[in-house]
Design a protein around this motif. Structure first.
Motif, mmCIF file in Angstrom:
data_model
loop_
_atom_site.group_PDB
_atom_site.id
_atom_site.type_symbol
_atom_site.label_atom_id
_atom_site.label_comp_id
_atom_site.label_asym_id
_atom_site.label_seq_id
_atom_site.Cartn_x
_atom_site.Cartn_y
_atom_site.Cartn_z
ATOM 1 N N GLU A 130 4.996 -12.183 7.265
ATOM 2 C CA GLU A 130 4.529 -11.781 8.552
ATOM 3 C C GLU A 130 3.847 -10.396 8.200
ATOM 4 O O GLU A 130 4.778 -9.150 8.455
ATOM 5 C CB GLU A 130 5.534 -12.141 9.369
ATOM 6 C CG GLU A 130 6.121 -13.712 9.387
ATOM 7 C CD GLU A 130 7.443 -12.985 10.464
ATOM 8 O OE1 GLU A 130 7.025 -12.789 11.543
ATOM 9 O OE2 GLU A 130 7.653 -14.268 10.435
ATOM 10 N N THR A 131 2.741 -10.244 9.363
ATOM 11 C CA THR A 131 2.117 -8.822 8.931
ATOM 12 C C THR A 131 2.152 -8.691 10.232
ATOM 13 O O THR A 131 1.138 -8.781 11.748
ATOM 14 C CB THR A 131 0.775 -8.647 8.647
ATOM 15 O OG1 THR A 131 0.187 -9.764 8.942
ATOM 16 C CG2 THR A 131 1.485 -8.589 7.026
ATOM 17 N N ARG A 132 1.619 -7.265 10.850
ATOM 18 C CA ARG A 132 1.224 -5.906 12.213
ATOM 19 C C ARG A 132 0.865 -5.384 11.832
ATOM 20 O O ARG A 132 0.571 -4.776 10.578
ATOM 21 C CB ARG A 132 2.615 -6.258 13.082
ATOM 22 C CG ARG A 132 3.617 -7.199 13.483
ATOM 23 C CD ARG A 132 4.519 -6.637 14.686
ATOM 24 N NE ARG A 132 4.866 -8.383 15.423
ATOM 25 C CZ ARG A 132 6.584 -7.380 15.967
ATOM 26 N NH1 ARG A 132 6.894 -6.602 15.892
ATOM 27 N NH2 ARG A 132 6.813 -9.049 16.072
ATOM 28 N N LEU A 133 -0.085 -5.316 12.513
ATOM 29 C CA LEU A 133 -1.572 -3.784 12.918
ATOM 30 C C LEU A 133 -1.130 -3.013 14.316
ATOM 31 O O LEU A 133 -1.304 -3.963 14.867
ATOM 32 C CB LEU A 133 -2.750 -4.254 12.286
ATOM 33 C CG LEU A 133 -3.272 -3.211 12.777
ATOM 34 C CD1 LEU A 133 -3.265 -2.418 11.055
ATOM 35 C CD2 LEU A 133 -4.934 -3.724 12.037
ATOM 36 N N SER A 182 6.115 -1.188 5.291
ATOM 37 C CA SER A 182 5.225 0.092 6.577
ATOM 38 C C SER A 182 4.167 0.946 5.986
ATOM 39 O O SER A 182 4.945 1.792 5.102
ATOM 40 C CB SER A 182 6.278 0.357 7.446
ATOM 41 O OG SER A 182 6.328 -0.286 8.441
ATOM 42 N N ALA A 223 0.478 -0.451 9.912
ATOM 43 C CA ALA A 223 0.059 -2.341 9.262
ATOM 44 C C ALA A 223 1.590 -2.502 8.520
ATOM 45 O O ALA A 223 2.082 -1.835 7.806
ATOM 46 C CB ALA A 223 -1.011 -1.864 8.007
ATOM 47 N N ALA A 271 4.526 -5.398 6.631
ATOM 48 C CA ALA A 271 4.606 -6.622 6.659
ATOM 49 C C ALA A 271 5.838 -7.147 6.500
ATOM 50 O O ALA A 271 6.574 -6.169 5.514
ATOM 51 C CB ALA A 271 3.611 -6.754 5.164
ATOM 52 N N ALA A 287 -0.623 -7.536 1.386
ATOM 53 C CA ALA A 287 -0.516 -8.092 3.210
ATOM 54 C C ALA A 287 -1.217 -6.692 4.096
ATOM 55 O O ALA A 287 -1.697 -6.861 4.832
ATOM 56 C CB ALA A 287 0.267 -9.357 3.194
ATOM 57 N N ALA A 288 0.214 -5.491 4.264
ATOM 58 C CA ALA A 288 0.017 -4.818 4.517
ATOM 59 C C ALA A 288 -1.538 -4.134 4.823
ATOM 60 O O ALA A 288 -1.963 -3.988 5.802
ATOM 61 C CB ALA A 288 1.069 -3.839 4.933
ATOM 62 N N GLN A 339 -4.242 -5.791 6.087
ATOM 63 C CA GLN A 339 -4.157 -5.865 7.743
ATOM 64 C C GLN A 339 -5.107 -4.788 8.503
ATOM 65 O O GLN A 339 -5.662 -4.658 8.632
ATOM 66 C CB GLN A 339 -2.769 -5.454 8.379
ATOM 67 C CG GLN A 339 -2.057 -7.032 8.605
ATOM 68 C CD GLN A 339 -2.474 -7.731 9.259
ATOM 69 O OE1 GLN A 339 -2.839 -8.174 10.078
ATOM 70 N NE2 GLN A 339 -3.274 -9.297 8.781
ATOM 71 N N ALA A 343 -8.755 -5.716 7.825
ATOM 72 C CA ALA A 343 -9.288 -6.781 8.683
ATOM 73 C C ALA A 343 -9.222 -6.196 10.045
ATOM 74 O O ALA A 343 -10.479 -6.316 10.750
ATOM 75 C CB ALA A 343 -8.155 -7.749 9.058
ATOM 76 N N ALA A 344 -9.079 -5.347 10.216
ATOM 77 C CA ALA A 344 -9.057 -4.359 11.418
ATOM 78 C C ALA A 344 -10.533 -3.904 11.413
ATOM 79 O O ALA A 344 -11.086 -3.365 12.139
ATOM 80 C CB ALA A 344 -7.831 -3.303 11.773
#
Length: 167
Positions: A25-28, A122, A137, A139, A158-159, A162, A165-166
């Motif tokens: 799971e990833t976040r930005l 992170s 970012a 993961a 993965a991080a 992100q 991708a942004a």
């Protein structure tokens, strides 16, 4: 009762489940400016072997995407934070905690996954000089012992993806 013919099928299904790729799971926090491609990597004062592995994995993932590491104090700063915790502990970053949100909420694992742990990475990108704020970012993956050796590479890919991708 299962018939003898069903045992190979059940065994194959169990092995396939064990061999499947882990879910990451990833976040930005926010879109990173497109012009950012040069950085300098900051490491913690007394890095552990896991910290070094995470920094090296992030360095490789950034290089694979065309970023270059420089020794310029005016370059964007990249910091990494790597952690391994039991599933029942959970994961959060400082920003998430202030907002009352978990990156990965604590939960009691099922009996078949009790030996797995939460691995989190992170990547914090901070602008030079008077650039506004920091970009994060992250993961997170729940991994077993066999997958733990490649955790830093998996999470770094993965991080960093992100960040790309942004753009």
């Amino acid at each position: 009762m299962f018939s003898r013919a069903a045992l190979p099928l059940i065994s194959a299904a169990v092995l396939a489940g064990c061999a499947s790729a882990p879910r990451v799971e990833t976040r930005l926090s926010a879109a990173v400016p497109v012009a950012v491609t040069a950085y300098r990597l900051f490491e913690v004062e007394a890095p552990t072997a896991a910290d070094r592995a995470a920094s090296d994995a992030v360095r490789q993932a950034l290089a694979a995407r065309g970023w270059r590491e420089v020794d310029d104090k005016t370059a964007w700063r990249v910091e990494t934070a790597y952690a391994v915790r039991p599933q029942k502990t959970g994961v959060f970053t400082d920003v998430d905690a202030r907002g009352g949100e978990w990156t990965e909420a604590p939960h009691l694992p099922q009996w078949w996954s009790r030996n797995r742990q939460i691995h989190s990475l992170s990547v914090i990108l901070t602008g030079p000089g008077d650039e506004a704020g920091a970009y994060r970012a992250s993961a997170v993956a729940v991994l077993g012992r066999r997958q733990a050796d490649d955790a830093a590479n998996l999470l770094a890919e993965a991080a960093v993806a992100q960040l790309e991708a942004a753009n």
